[in-house]
Design a protein around this motif. Structure first.
Motif, PDB file in Angstrom:
ATOM      1  N   LEU A   1      -5.509  66.086  73.808  1.00 25.57           N
ATOM      2  CA  LEU A   1      -6.174  65.380  74.912  1.00 25.57           C
ATOM      3  C   LEU A   1      -5.148  64.767  75.861  1.00 25.57           C
ATOM      4  CD1 LEU A   1      -8.993  63.562  72.895  1.00 25.57           C
ATOM      5  CD2 LEU A   1      -9.328  65.429  74.527  1.00 25.57           C
ATOM      6  N   ALA A   2      -4.108  64.175  75.288  1.00 23.47           N
ATOM      7  CA  ALA A   2      -3.101  63.480  76.100  1.00 23.47           C
ATOM      8  C   ALA A   2      -2.321  64.439  76.992  1.00 23.47           C
ATOM      9  CB  ALA A   2      -2.149  62.710  75.187  1.00 23.47           C
TER      10      ALA A   2
ATOM     11  N   TYR B   8      -7.056  54.972  68.139  1.00 21.84           N
ATOM     12  CA  TYR B   8      -5.810  55.747  68.063  1.00 21.84           C
ATOM     13  C   TYR B   8      -5.690  56.677  69.269  1.00 21.84           C
ATOM     14  CZ  TYR B   8      -2.062  58.641  66.134  1.00 21.84           C
ATOM     15  OH  TYR B   8      -0.865  59.317  65.949  1.00 21.84           O
ATOM     16  N   ILE B   9      -6.771  57.372  69.594  1.00 24.18           N
ATOM     17  CA  ILE B   9      -6.763  58.289  70.734  1.00 24.18           C
ATOM     18  C   ILE B   9      -6.494  57.535  72.031  1.00 24.18           C
ATOM     19  CG2 ILE B   9      -8.239  59.803  72.130  1.00 24.18           C
ATOM     20  CD1 ILE B   9      -9.425  60.837  69.477  1.00 24.18           C
ATOM     21  N   ILE B  10      -7.106  56.369  72.194  1.00 21.74           N
ATOM     22  CA  ILE B  10      -6.892  55.565  73.402  1.00 21.74           C
ATOM     23  C   ILE B  10      -5.429  55.126  73.500  1.00 21.74           C
ATOM     24  CG2 ILE B  10      -7.451  53.369  74.517  1.00 21.74           C
ATOM     25  CD1 ILE B  10      -9.574  55.537  74.874  1.00 21.74           C
ATOM     26  N   LYS B  11      -4.823  54.735  72.384  1.00 20.38           N
ATOM     27  CA  LYS B  11      -3.418  54.294  72.408  1.00 20.38           C
ATOM     28  C   LYS B  11      -2.472  55.439  72.774  1.00 20.38           C
ATOM     29  CE  LYS B  11      -4.011  50.427  69.210  1.00 20.38           C
ATOM     30  NZ  LYS B  11      -3.826  49.938  67.820  1.00 20.38           N
ATOM     31  N   ILE B  12      -2.766  56.644  72.308  1.00 16.75           N
ATOM     32  CA  ILE B  12      -1.953  57.805  72.685  1.00 16.75           C
ATOM     33  C   ILE B  12      -2.099  58.083  74.184  1.00 16.75           C
ATOM     34  CG2 ILE B  12      -1.730  60.314  72.437  1.00 16.75           C
ATOM     35  CD1 ILE B  12      -0.482  58.916  70.102  1.00 16.75           C
TER      36      ILE B  12
ATOM     37  N   VAL C  39     -11.151  60.943  85.510  1.00 21.22           N
ATOM     38  CA  VAL C  39     -11.989  60.603  84.361  1.00 21.22           C
ATOM     39  C   VAL C  39     -11.837  61.655  83.264  1.00 21.22           C
ATOM     40  CG1 VAL C  39     -14.027  61.717  85.381  1.00 21.22           C
ATOM     41  CG2 VAL C  39     -14.332  59.995  83.602  1.00 21.22           C
ATOM     42  N   LEU C  40     -11.689  61.163  82.039  1.00 16.76           N
ATOM     43  CA  LEU C  40     -11.670  62.006  80.842  1.00 16.76           C
ATOM     44  C   LEU C  40     -12.904  61.660  80.036  1.00 16.76           C
ATOM     45  CD1 LEU C  40     -10.314  63.919  78.715  1.00 16.76           C
ATOM     46  CD2 LEU C  40      -9.141  61.880  77.841  1.00 16.76           C
ATOM     47  N   LEU C  41     -13.807  62.623  79.895  1.00 13.73           N
ATOM     48  CA  LEU C  41     -15.048  62.409  79.147  1.00 13.73           C
ATOM     49  C   LEU C  41     -14.968  63.175  77.837  1.00 13.73           C
ATOM     50  CD1 LEU C  41     -17.640  62.748  82.061  1.00 13.73           C
ATOM     51  CD2 LEU C  41     -16.580  60.681  81.153  1.00 13.73           C
TER      52      LEU C  41
ATOM     53  N   HIS D  79      -4.376  62.948  64.946  1.00 12.76           N
ATOM     54  CA  HIS D  79      -3.190  62.945  65.820  1.00 12.76           C
ATOM     55  C   HIS D  79      -3.149  64.202  66.685  1.00 12.76           C
ATOM     56  CE1 HIS D  79       0.864  62.039  67.175  1.00 12.76           C
ATOM     57  NE2 HIS D  79       1.196  63.288  66.904  1.00 12.76           N
ATOM     58  N   THR D  80      -3.474  65.347  66.107  1.00 14.46           N
ATOM     59  CA  THR D  80      -3.430  66.600  66.872  1.00 14.46           C
ATOM     60  C   THR D  80      -4.483  66.603  67.969  1.00 14.46           C
ATOM     61  OG1 THR D  80      -2.717  67.710  64.829  1.00 14.46           O
ATOM     62  CG2 THR D  80      -3.327  69.109  66.674  1.00 14.46           C
TER      63      THR D  80
END
Length: 410
Positions: free
Chosen positions: A293-294, A328-332, A163-165, A287-288
Protein backbone atom coordinates in the motif's frame (compact mmCIF):
# COMPACT_ATOMS: atom_id res chain seq x y z
CA UNK A 1 -42.00 1.39 8.56
CA UNK A 2 -40.85 4.45 10.46
CA UNK A 3 -43.44 6.16 12.66
CA UNK A 4 -45.11 9.35 11.44
CA UNK A 5 -44.14 12.74 12.91
CA UNK A 6 -45.56 13.67 16.30
CA UNK A 7 -48.67 15.89 16.48
CA UNK A 8 -46.90 18.89 18.01
CA UNK A 9 -44.37 19.03 15.19
CA UNK A 10 -47.06 18.62 12.55
CA UNK A 11 -49.01 21.44 14.15
CA UNK A 12 -46.09 23.80 13.68
CA UNK A 13 -45.82 22.79 10.03
CA UNK A 14 -49.54 23.40 9.50
CA UNK A 15 -49.30 26.81 11.17
CA UNK A 16 -46.46 27.79 8.85
CA UNK A 17 -48.58 26.70 5.91
CA UNK A 18 -51.41 28.97 7.04
CA UNK A 19 -49.03 31.96 7.22
CA UNK A 20 -48.43 31.67 3.49
CA UNK A 21 -45.49 31.20 1.06
CA UNK A 22 -43.44 34.15 2.34
CA UNK A 23 -43.26 32.64 5.83
CA UNK A 24 -42.47 29.26 4.33
CA UNK A 25 -39.56 30.60 2.30
CA UNK A 26 -38.22 32.43 5.38
CA UNK A 27 -38.42 29.22 7.41
CA UNK A 28 -36.70 27.23 4.66
CA UNK A 29 -33.90 29.76 4.49
CA UNK A 30 -33.38 29.66 8.24
CA UNK A 31 -33.82 25.93 8.82
CA UNK A 32 -30.59 23.92 9.07
CA UNK A 33 -30.22 21.11 6.58
CA UNK A 34 -30.65 17.69 8.17
CA UNK A 35 -29.99 14.42 6.34
CA UNK A 36 -30.86 10.83 7.24
CA UNK A 37 -28.17 8.46 5.95
CA UNK A 38 -28.83 4.75 5.36
CA UNK A 39 -26.07 2.19 4.78
CA UNK A 40 -26.57 -1.49 3.81
CA UNK A 41 -23.84 -2.07 1.21
CA UNK A 42 -22.29 -5.11 2.91
CA UNK A 43 -22.85 -6.60 6.37
CA UNK A 44 -23.57 -3.58 8.59
CA UNK A 45 -27.06 -2.11 8.89
CA UNK A 46 -26.56 1.54 9.79
CA UNK A 47 -28.40 4.84 9.90
CA UNK A 48 -27.66 8.34 11.17
CA UNK A 49 -29.02 11.87 11.17
CA UNK A 50 -26.35 14.52 10.54
CA UNK A 51 -26.68 18.30 10.52
CA UNK A 52 -25.10 20.75 8.10
CA UNK A 53 -22.28 21.64 10.49
CA UNK A 54 -21.29 17.97 10.74
CA UNK A 55 -23.05 17.40 14.04
CA UNK A 56 -24.18 13.80 14.50
CA UNK A 57 -27.64 14.16 15.98
CA UNK A 58 -28.47 10.47 16.18
CA UNK A 59 -27.14 7.16 14.94
CA UNK A 60 -27.72 3.43 15.19
CA UNK A 61 -26.01 0.33 13.85
CA UNK A 62 -26.62 -3.41 13.79
CA UNK A 63 -23.48 -5.43 13.12
CA UNK A 64 -23.68 -8.86 11.52
CA UNK A 65 -20.05 -9.65 12.42
CA UNK A 66 -20.82 -12.43 14.90
CA UNK A 67 -23.09 -14.26 12.45
CA UNK A 68 -20.55 -14.12 9.60
CA UNK A 69 -17.63 -15.08 11.85
CA UNK A 70 -19.42 -18.31 12.70
CA UNK A 71 -20.12 -18.96 9.02
CA UNK A 72 -16.50 -18.30 8.05
CA UNK A 73 -17.35 -15.40 5.75
CA UNK A 74 -20.15 -13.17 4.49
CA UNK A 75 -23.00 -15.12 2.88
CA UNK A 76 -24.97 -12.59 0.76
CA UNK A 77 -28.47 -14.11 1.26
CA UNK A 78 -27.89 -14.20 5.03
CA UNK A 79 -26.68 -10.58 4.99
CA UNK A 80 -29.79 -9.59 3.02
CA UNK A 81 -32.12 -11.34 5.48
CA UNK A 82 -30.47 -9.66 8.46
CA UNK A 83 -30.69 -6.24 6.80
CA UNK A 84 -34.42 -6.78 6.24
CA UNK A 85 -34.94 -7.88 9.82
CA UNK A 86 -33.12 -4.93 11.39
CA UNK A 87 -33.21 -1.92 9.02
CA UNK A 88 -36.53 -0.43 10.13
CA UNK A 89 -35.53 -0.65 13.81
CA UNK A 90 -32.09 0.87 13.11
CA UNK A 91 -33.57 3.81 11.17
CA UNK A 92 -36.20 4.44 13.84
CA UNK A 93 -33.55 4.30 16.56
CA UNK A 94 -31.37 6.84 14.72
CA UNK A 95 -34.35 9.17 14.31
CA UNK A 96 -35.41 8.75 17.94
CA UNK A 97 -31.88 9.45 19.14
CA UNK A 98 -31.73 12.59 17.00
CA UNK A 99 -35.08 13.98 18.08
CA UNK A 100 -35.72 14.88 14.44
CA UNK A 101 -39.06 13.74 12.99
CA UNK A 102 -39.29 12.69 9.36
CA UNK A 103 -41.04 15.86 8.24
CA UNK A 104 -38.09 18.01 9.41
CA UNK A 105 -35.49 16.14 7.38
CA UNK A 106 -34.11 17.94 4.35
CA UNK A 107 -33.35 14.73 2.45
CA UNK A 108 -32.63 11.00 2.73
CA UNK A 109 -29.28 9.68 1.47
CA UNK A 110 -28.68 5.98 0.85
CA UNK A 111 -25.79 3.87 -0.45
CA UNK A 112 -26.76 2.48 -3.85
CA UNK A 113 -23.29 1.54 -5.16
CA UNK A 114 -20.99 -0.38 -5.05
CA UNK A 115 -21.49 -3.37 -2.74
CA UNK A 116 -23.27 -6.70 -2.39
CA UNK A 117 -26.28 -6.66 -4.71
CA UNK A 118 -28.65 -8.29 -2.22
CA UNK A 119 -27.61 -5.92 0.55
CA UNK A 120 -27.86 -2.78 -1.61
CA UNK A 121 -31.32 -3.89 -2.72
CA UNK A 122 -32.65 -3.85 0.85
CA UNK A 123 -31.43 -0.32 1.55
CA UNK A 124 -32.71 1.12 -1.72
CA UNK A 125 -36.15 -0.51 -1.56
CA UNK A 126 -36.62 0.62 2.04
CA UNK A 127 -35.48 4.18 1.23
CA UNK A 128 -37.84 4.52 -1.73
CA UNK A 129 -40.78 3.53 0.48
CA UNK A 130 -39.65 5.99 3.14
CA UNK A 131 -39.33 8.78 0.58
CA UNK A 132 -42.83 8.05 -0.68
CA UNK A 133 -44.07 8.28 2.91
CA UNK A 134 -42.38 11.56 3.87
CA UNK A 135 -42.12 13.26 0.44
CA UNK A 136 -38.45 14.21 0.78
CA UNK A 137 -35.70 14.39 -1.86
CA UNK A 138 -33.48 11.34 -2.32
CA UNK A 139 -29.69 11.46 -2.58
CA UNK A 140 -28.09 8.26 -3.98
CA UNK A 141 -24.59 7.76 -2.56
CA UNK A 142 -21.45 6.12 -3.92
CA UNK A 143 -20.02 4.17 -0.98
CA UNK A 144 -16.37 4.98 -1.76
CA UNK A 145 -17.12 8.66 -2.31
CA UNK A 146 -18.67 8.71 1.16
CA UNK A 147 -15.54 7.17 2.68
CA UNK A 148 -13.38 9.71 0.87
CA UNK A 149 -15.32 12.74 2.11
CA UNK A 150 -15.88 11.69 5.75
CA UNK A 151 -12.73 13.51 6.87
CA UNK A 152 -14.28 16.83 5.75
CA UNK A 153 -16.94 16.42 8.42
CA UNK A 154 -14.22 16.33 11.09
CA UNK A 155 -11.46 18.62 9.82
CA UNK A 156 -10.98 21.47 7.39
CA UNK A 157 -9.74 19.57 4.32
CA UNK A 158 -10.07 21.50 1.08
CA UNK A 159 -10.17 20.04 -2.41
CA UNK A 160 -8.06 18.74 -4.05
CA UNK A 161 -6.46 15.99 -1.97
CA UNK A 162 -5.10 12.48 -2.52
CA UNK A 163 -7.17 9.66 -1.06
CA UNK A 164 -6.36 6.02 -0.35
CA UNK A 165 -9.48 3.94 0.24
CA UNK A 166 -8.81 0.49 1.71
CA UNK A 167 -11.42 -1.92 2.98
CA UNK A 168 -12.67 -5.49 2.76
CA UNK A 169 -14.18 -4.87 -0.66
CA UNK A 170 -12.14 -2.06 -2.18
CA UNK A 171 -8.65 -0.68 -2.63
CA UNK A 172 -8.00 2.43 -4.70
CA UNK A 173 -5.97 5.62 -5.00
CA UNK A 174 -7.63 8.75 -6.34
CA UNK A 175 -7.42 12.52 -6.42
CA UNK A 176 -10.54 14.11 -4.94
CA UNK A 177 -11.13 17.36 -6.85
CA UNK A 178 -14.72 17.91 -5.74
CA UNK A 179 -17.71 16.25 -4.14
CA UNK A 180 -18.29 14.01 -7.17
CA UNK A 181 -15.08 14.74 -9.10
CA UNK A 182 -12.37 12.08 -8.75
CA UNK A 183 -9.32 11.04 -10.78
CA UNK A 184 -8.64 7.33 -10.31
CA UNK A 185 -4.90 6.60 -10.25
CA UNK A 186 -4.98 2.92 -9.33
CA UNK A 187 -7.14 0.15 -7.92
CA UNK A 188 -6.96 -3.50 -6.96
CA UNK A 189 -6.73 -5.97 -9.83
CA UNK A 190 -8.11 -8.85 -7.78
CA UNK A 191 -9.07 -8.72 -4.09
CA UNK A 192 -9.01 -5.99 -1.46
CA UNK A 193 -6.56 -5.86 1.48
CA UNK A 194 -9.28 -6.40 4.08
CA UNK A 195 -10.46 -9.48 2.24
CA UNK A 196 -6.89 -10.82 2.11
CA UNK A 197 -6.36 -10.31 5.85
CA UNK A 198 -9.71 -11.99 6.61
CA UNK A 199 -8.89 -14.99 4.41
CA UNK A 200 -5.43 -15.48 5.92
CA UNK A 201 -6.98 -15.27 9.40
CA UNK A 202 -9.52 -17.90 8.39
CA UNK A 203 -6.79 -20.16 6.97
CA UNK A 204 -4.89 -19.79 10.28
CA UNK A 205 -8.07 -20.78 12.20
CA UNK A 206 -7.79 -17.63 14.31
CA UNK A 207 -11.43 -17.93 15.39
CA UNK A 208 -10.12 -20.80 17.55
CA UNK A 209 -7.52 -18.56 19.20
CA UNK A 210 -8.76 -17.68 22.71
CA UNK A 211 -7.76 -14.02 22.35
CA UNK A 212 -9.21 -13.61 18.84
CA UNK A 213 -12.47 -15.56 18.84
CA UNK A 214 -14.65 -12.42 18.81
CA UNK A 215 -12.47 -10.41 16.42
CA UNK A 216 -12.79 -9.98 12.68
CA UNK A 217 -9.98 -11.51 10.62
CA UNK A 218 -8.22 -8.19 10.13
CA UNK A 219 -8.44 -7.34 13.82
CA UNK A 220 -7.01 -10.74 14.76
CA UNK A 221 -4.09 -10.38 12.34
CA UNK A 222 -3.24 -6.94 13.76
CA UNK A 223 -3.52 -8.18 17.35
CA UNK A 224 -1.25 -11.20 16.86
CA UNK A 225 1.22 -9.29 14.68
CA UNK A 226 2.12 -7.07 17.64
CA UNK A 227 3.97 -9.97 19.26
CA UNK A 228 5.19 -11.63 16.06
CA UNK A 229 8.49 -11.40 14.23
CA UNK A 230 7.89 -10.77 10.53
CA UNK A 231 11.52 -11.59 9.71
CA UNK A 232 10.89 -15.26 10.58
CA UNK A 233 8.54 -15.60 7.58
CA UNK A 234 9.43 -14.52 4.04
CA UNK A 235 6.62 -13.14 1.88
CA UNK A 236 7.48 -11.33 -1.34
CA UNK A 237 5.95 -7.94 -2.06
CA UNK A 238 3.36 -8.09 -4.89
CA UNK A 239 3.81 -6.35 -8.25
CA UNK A 240 7.29 -5.02 -7.47
CA UNK A 241 8.11 -4.83 -11.21
CA UNK A 242 4.86 -3.07 -12.17
CA UNK A 243 5.49 0.69 -12.30
CA UNK A 244 1.94 1.86 -11.64
CA UNK A 245 -0.49 2.50 -8.78
CA UNK A 246 -2.59 -0.66 -9.08
CA UNK A 247 -2.74 -3.23 -6.28
CA UNK A 248 -2.80 -7.01 -6.13
CA UNK A 249 -3.29 -9.08 -2.99
CA UNK A 250 -4.28 -12.55 -4.19
CA UNK A 251 -0.66 -13.60 -4.83
CA UNK A 252 0.31 -12.47 -1.35
CA UNK A 253 -2.49 -14.60 0.08
CA UNK A 254 -1.39 -17.61 -2.00
CA UNK A 255 2.13 -17.25 -0.62
CA UNK A 256 0.74 -17.18 2.91
CA UNK A 257 -1.37 -20.28 2.23
CA UNK A 258 1.68 -22.21 0.99
CA UNK A 259 3.68 -21.18 4.05
CA UNK A 260 0.83 -22.20 6.37
CA UNK A 261 0.46 -25.60 4.65
CA UNK A 262 4.21 -26.21 4.95
CA UNK A 263 4.28 -25.24 8.64
CA UNK A 264 1.23 -27.43 9.38
CA UNK A 265 3.01 -30.41 7.82
CA UNK A 266 6.18 -29.67 9.79
CA UNK A 267 4.30 -29.37 13.09
CA UNK A 268 1.91 -32.24 12.33
CA UNK A 269 -1.19 -30.32 13.33
CA UNK A 270 -4.77 -31.04 12.30
CA UNK A 271 -7.24 -28.74 10.56
CA UNK A 272 -8.49 -26.09 13.00
CA UNK A 273 -5.47 -26.26 15.29
CA UNK A 274 -3.16 -23.28 15.76
CA UNK A 275 0.41 -23.12 14.50
CA UNK A 276 3.12 -22.21 17.01
CA UNK A 277 4.33 -19.50 14.60
CA UNK A 278 0.92 -17.93 14.00
CA UNK A 279 2.07 -14.53 15.36
CA UNK A 280 5.05 -14.46 12.99
CA UNK A 281 2.88 -15.25 9.97
CA UNK A 282 0.39 -12.53 11.00
CA UNK A 283 3.24 -10.02 11.33
CA UNK A 284 4.71 -10.92 7.93
CA UNK A 285 1.35 -10.74 6.14
CA UNK A 286 0.43 -7.43 7.74
CA UNK A 287 3.83 -5.88 6.95
CA UNK A 288 3.72 -6.99 3.31
CA UNK A 289 0.21 -5.56 2.87
CA UNK A 290 1.36 -2.29 4.48
CA UNK A 291 4.48 -1.99 2.30
CA UNK A 292 2.51 -2.73 -0.87
CA UNK A 293 0.00 0.00 0.00
CA UNK A 294 2.78 2.42 0.95
CA UNK A 295 4.81 2.01 -2.23
CA UNK A 296 1.82 2.42 -4.54
CA UNK A 297 0.76 5.47 -2.53
CA UNK A 298 4.30 6.87 -2.83
CA UNK A 299 4.09 6.56 -6.61
CA UNK A 300 0.69 8.27 -6.58
CA UNK A 301 2.23 11.18 -4.64
CA UNK A 302 5.04 11.46 -7.21
CA UNK A 303 2.53 11.37 -10.06
CA UNK A 304 0.41 14.10 -8.44
CA UNK A 305 3.52 16.26 -8.05
CA UNK A 306 4.49 15.68 -11.69
CA UNK A 307 1.02 16.58 -12.95
CA UNK A 308 0.53 19.43 -10.44
CA UNK A 309 -2.76 17.90 -9.26
CA UNK A 310 -2.37 19.01 -5.63
CA UNK A 311 -1.49 22.29 -3.90
CA UNK A 312 2.21 22.80 -3.24
CA UNK A 313 1.40 24.09 0.23
CA UNK A 314 0.17 21.51 2.76
CA UNK A 315 -0.95 18.71 0.40
CA UNK A 316 -2.91 15.96 2.13
CA UNK A 317 -3.33 12.21 1.91
CA UNK A 318 -6.66 11.02 3.30
CA UNK A 319 -6.84 7.34 4.26
CA UNK A 320 -10.23 5.80 4.92
CA UNK A 321 -12.14 2.51 4.80
CA UNK A 322 -12.13 -0.37 7.27
CA UNK A 323 -8.44 -1.24 6.84
CA UNK A 324 -7.54 2.34 7.81
CA UNK A 325 -8.38 1.23 11.36
CA UNK A 326 -5.10 -0.76 11.33
CA UNK A 327 -2.54 1.30 13.28
CA UNK A 328 0.47 -0.50 11.81
CA UNK A 329 -0.60 0.24 8.23
CA UNK A 330 -1.22 3.90 9.08
CA UNK A 331 2.25 4.22 10.67
CA UNK A 332 3.91 2.76 7.56
CA UNK A 333 1.97 5.22 5.39
CA UNK A 334 3.09 8.07 7.66
CA UNK A 335 6.71 7.32 6.74
CA UNK A 336 5.79 8.00 3.10
CA UNK A 337 3.78 11.17 3.78
CA UNK A 338 6.42 12.68 6.07
CA UNK A 339 9.16 12.03 3.49
CA UNK A 340 7.12 13.86 0.85
CA UNK A 341 5.83 16.83 2.85
CA UNK A 342 2.24 15.54 3.01
CA UNK A 343 -0.07 15.51 6.00
CA UNK A 344 -1.86 12.22 6.62
CA UNK A 345 -5.47 12.51 7.68
CA UNK A 346 -7.60 9.60 8.81
CA UNK A 347 -11.05 9.42 10.43
CA UNK A 348 -11.30 7.65 13.80
CA UNK A 349 -11.79 3.85 13.54
CA UNK A 350 -15.53 4.16 14.17
CA UNK A 351 -15.90 6.23 10.99
CA UNK A 352 -13.45 4.16 8.92
CA UNK A 353 -15.71 1.11 8.99
CA UNK A 354 -19.12 1.24 7.30
CA UNK A 355 -21.57 3.55 9.06
CA UNK A 356 -24.62 5.70 8.47
CA UNK A 357 -22.84 8.91 9.49
CA UNK A 358 -20.64 9.01 6.39
CA UNK A 359 -23.67 8.45 4.15
CA UNK A 360 -25.62 11.26 5.80
CA UNK A 361 -22.56 13.54 5.53
CA UNK A 362 -22.25 12.72 1.83
CA UNK A 363 -25.85 13.85 1.54
CA UNK A 364 -24.93 17.16 3.23
CA UNK A 365 -21.98 17.58 0.84
CA UNK A 366 -24.22 17.00 -2.16
CA UNK A 367 -26.91 19.35 -0.86
CA UNK A 368 -24.31 22.11 -0.46
CA UNK A 369 -23.00 21.52 -3.99
CA UNK A 370 -26.47 21.04 -5.48
CA UNK A 371 -25.41 17.70 -7.00
CA UNK A 372 -27.40 14.48 -7.38
CA UNK A 373 -30.57 15.49 -5.50
CA UNK A 374 -33.50 13.51 -6.89
CA UNK A 375 -37.13 14.50 -6.47
CA UNK A 376 -38.47 11.58 -8.50
CA UNK A 377 -36.15 8.61 -7.78
CA UNK A 378 -38.40 5.77 -8.94
CA UNK A 379 -36.07 4.91 -11.85
CA UNK A 380 -32.96 4.68 -9.65
CA UNK A 381 -31.22 1.29 -9.51
CA UNK A 382 -28.54 -0.15 -7.25
CA UNK A 383 -25.15 -0.92 -8.83
CA UNK A 384 -23.01 -3.72 -7.29
CA UNK A 385 -20.01 -2.60 -9.38
CA UNK A 386 -19.38 1.11 -9.87
CA UNK A 387 -16.12 2.88 -10.78
CA UNK A 388 -15.07 6.05 -8.99
CA UNK A 389 -14.22 8.99 -11.21
CA UNK A 390 -12.10 9.25 -14.37
CA UNK A 391 -9.60 6.42 -14.76
CA UNK A 392 -6.04 7.69 -15.24
CA UNK A 393 -4.30 4.41 -14.42
CA UNK A 394 -2.93 4.02 -17.95
CA UNK A 395 -1.51 7.55 -17.79
CA UNK A 396 0.17 6.63 -14.48
CA UNK A 397 1.60 3.50 -16.08
CA UNK A 398 3.03 5.45 -19.02
CA UNK A 399 4.70 7.91 -16.64
CA UNK A 400 6.75 4.92 -15.29
CA UNK A 401 7.78 6.74 -12.13
CA UNK A 402 10.32 4.92 -9.99
CA UNK A 403 9.79 5.10 -6.25
CA UNK A 404 12.94 6.05 -4.29
CA UNK A 405 13.97 3.82 -1.42
CA UNK A 406 12.40 4.50 1.96
CA UNK A 407 13.03 2.48 5.11
CA UNK A 408 9.50 1.19 5.72
CA UNK A 409 10.09 -0.15 9.18
CA UNK A 410 8.60 0.68 12.58
Amino acid sequence: MVRKPNVARVGVAMAMHCLGPRALSWAAARAPRLVLGIETSCDDTAAAVVGEAGTVLGEALHSQKETHLKAGGIIPPVAQRLHREHLDRVVQEALDNSGVPLNELTAIATTIKPGLALSLQVGLEYSLKLIEQCKKPFIPVHHMEAHALTIRMLQSVEFPFLVLLISGGHSLLAVARGVDDFLLLGQTLDEAPGDTLDKVARRLSLKNHPACCTMSGGEAIEYLARTGNRLHVEIREPMSHHIDCDFSFSGLRNQANLIIAKKEKEEGIQDGQLLSCVNDIAAAVQHTVAVHLAKRTHRAILFCKKEDFLPQSNPALVVSGGVASNDYIIKILQIVTEANGFSLKCPPPKLCTDNGIMIAWNGIERLRAGIGILHNPKAIRYEPKAPLGINLSEQVRRAALKVPYLKLKI
